[in-house]
Design a protein around this motif. Sequence first.
Motif, short mmCIF file in Angstrom:
data_model
loop_
_atom_site.label_atom_id
_atom_site.label_comp_id
_atom_site.label_asym_id
_atom_site.label_seq_id
_atom_site.Cartn_x
_atom_site.Cartn_y
_atom_site.Cartn_z
N UNK A 166 0.83 -1.20 0.00
CA UNK A 166 0.00 0.00 0.00
C UNK A 166 0.87 1.26 0.00
N UNK A 167 0.57 2.16 -0.91
CA UNK A 167 1.33 3.40 -0.98
C UNK A 167 0.58 4.51 -0.28
N UNK A 168 1.33 5.45 0.25
CA UNK A 168 0.68 6.57 0.92
C UNK A 168 1.71 7.38 1.68
N UNK A 169 1.23 8.28 2.51
CA UNK A 169 2.14 9.11 3.29
C UNK A 169 2.47 8.43 4.61
N UNK A 170 3.76 8.27 4.89
CA UNK A 170 4.15 7.53 6.09
C UNK A 170 4.66 8.42 7.22
N UNK A 171 4.58 9.74 7.03
CA UNK A 171 5.07 10.64 8.08
C UNK A 171 3.94 10.94 9.07
N UNK A 172 4.15 10.51 10.32
CA UNK A 172 3.08 10.63 11.31
C UNK A 172 2.67 12.06 11.59
N UNK A 173 3.53 13.01 11.25
CA UNK A 173 3.19 14.40 11.56
C UNK A 173 2.42 15.06 10.42
N UNK A 174 2.21 14.33 9.33
CA UNK A 174 1.50 14.92 8.19
C UNK A 174 -0.01 14.87 8.41
N UNK A 175 -0.72 15.75 7.73
CA UNK A 175 -2.18 15.74 7.91
C UNK A 175 -2.82 14.58 7.17
N UNK A 176 -2.16 14.08 6.13
CA UNK A 176 -2.71 12.94 5.41
C UNK A 176 -1.95 11.64 5.71
N UNK A 177 -1.45 11.52 6.94
CA UNK A 177 -0.74 10.31 7.36
C UNK A 177 -1.64 9.09 7.19
N UNK A 178 -1.10 8.05 6.56
CA UNK A 178 -1.86 6.82 6.32
C UNK A 178 -1.19 5.68 7.07
N UNK A 179 -1.84 5.23 8.13
CA UNK A 179 -1.19 4.22 8.99
C UNK A 179 -1.06 2.87 8.30
N UNK A 180 -1.81 2.67 7.21
CA UNK A 180 -1.70 1.39 6.50
C UNK A 180 -0.58 1.39 5.46
#
Lengths: 269, 360
Positions: free
Chosen positions: A26-40
């Motif tokens: 799964x692709x996505x944003x992995x930075x926890x501080x981002x507003x669109x952080x995707x935990x998956x």
Amino acid sequence: MNQSLLVFFCLFISFSCEREDNSEPIQGCMDETAINYDSDAEIDDGSCQFDDDLLRINIDFRQFIDNQDIQYNNLIYSNAAENLYSIEKLYYVISDLTLHYVNAESSIISNYLFLKNDDPNSLKLNNIIIPDTCSSISFTLGFSQINNATDMYLNDPNNFHNLMLWPDALGGGYHYMKLEGTFIDINEVEKFYNTHTGPLDGNDNSYSYSFNINYSQGQSQLYIDMDINKFFNNPVYDHNDYGQGIMGSSEAQTAIKNNLGDVFSVTSN
Amino acid sequence: MKIFFVVIMIFFFSCEKQDDGFLYAPCEDDDCIIYETTPYPTPSPYGFPFMIIPDDNPLTIEGVSLGKKLFFDPILSSDNSISCATCHIQNNSFSDPGQFSIGITGESGFRNASSLVNLGWSSSFNWDGTAENLREQVFEPVVNPIEMANNWDQVEYDLNFNSEYRDLFKRAFNIDYIDSVHVAKAIAQFERTLVSANSRYDKWLRGEVMFTEEELDGYNIFNTERGDCFHCHSGKNFMDDSFHNNGLDETFTDFGLYNVTRNDGDKGLFKTPTLRNIEYSAPYMHDGRLSTIDEVIEHYNSGGIYSATIDPLMKYVNSNPYGIDGQSGLMLTQQEKNNLKAFLLTLSDNDFIQNNEFQP
């Protein structure tokens, strides 16, 4: 039900199970501080978006010799004692890294960092959210006495304990730095040196730094730079005098400690 | 009807493999038995770090005991002739006293069988680090043509044919079909219980015995620049969980870590072995080339042999271009060498090699 139908059924089922196995990460944003952080997310696709109202800062730890990037495993450097030398390994500890803000508050960014030349991820801290503009930064090379005791970091990640412990036979605790390479000795023979620093004979030998930061709005990058030749120039430290391994030598540890004042510099942009 | 049942079975098994841990019991509602497992206490000897146990393979009494049975059972080899314990002998701290172990074909390998001790605190396995965890490691010897020379279909077939194993796997993992993953899980559980923490050294750390003057000096040689062994043989298990070239050769026939990473700087690097029970685990080094502790000490005392990847920690290396003959090496006196050996012998844990918990 006839047999071939059953076989078909089997195949169908096993394929349907298999597919899950081979599914795309799964692709996505992995930075926890981002507003669109995707935990998956399993792969960072560079889509991270940040809340512009929050102040944030990146810190990079860089290493130089006479302001030049280090070329590891290359016997081309010269120190104040005119030892020709190379660097093969550089591990060090920065503890009590603290940011101080214009509003007079401060926050401890990390209790300690384990920095390794062979692990680029260990050399940067990205996207630290800060409450106000920074006015200064402070940190310690190594550990102050209260933060350095036998087995204190026994269960820590990155194999820190095994890689950095300072044996009880020498007073216990942890190494502050492992700098290793070769030098040409007084008889023109290439030899290894292990410049390992730490506490010895009751001397703490760690060194605390504080730097003012003058930076204007919008800047978010700090560099904490170390210059290897500064470990050896004032007073002059000659590998021929102190030998190849210095962990048991108070004289050598003190000589390095007396050199520490100007080893680091901090810049921002 | 029979065929239909088989289909259902296949259905469950094919999915089951992805669900490590969560398992179906393909039985009718009223004859379904789900066994409770009994937790096995995580080994936590005095002064050791926490043992990290994978979430999907907690230690259980049933799992450990099944793993032990498998470890000693030749059923895993293709002709039923050897078990793990053939090469990993308890008296030798679960290593092989032969330089190279002999597999089922009578052919020997090219590496010395490692001792199996305190593996639960390690994060890479085999001399070149080919396995990242214990479960993965199990897959290697079973199919290696010069070790057990089997294949997993055969192993699964043989085990499923055996009603005792079907029962034991059911009790340990609540599975009705035995698969390779659960064989590996059970063995890994048993391996995590192979804990040695009652050597003279441990007793000394716990304040139960005093070291002799010789042992104490040996400890100091080991742990200071005098001998400088501790940088690599570090921590509670005398190994840093990392790889080094300790100066055995000028050129390499076995590339070690390079086989895994294909990085030139890793040629001739091998995993630092534990020194616990070193007295029992001769011969020494990845190829078993040295047969006594004295020879090992002599190797280090001489400084070792230079090569491009030798570790900077081998700083007194004796051959050119990094040393002058006769003026390099550790230069320990005979007495100091004896003392270093006396210290290494304090790492022997007789309770470990006699522990009947580890016996079938």
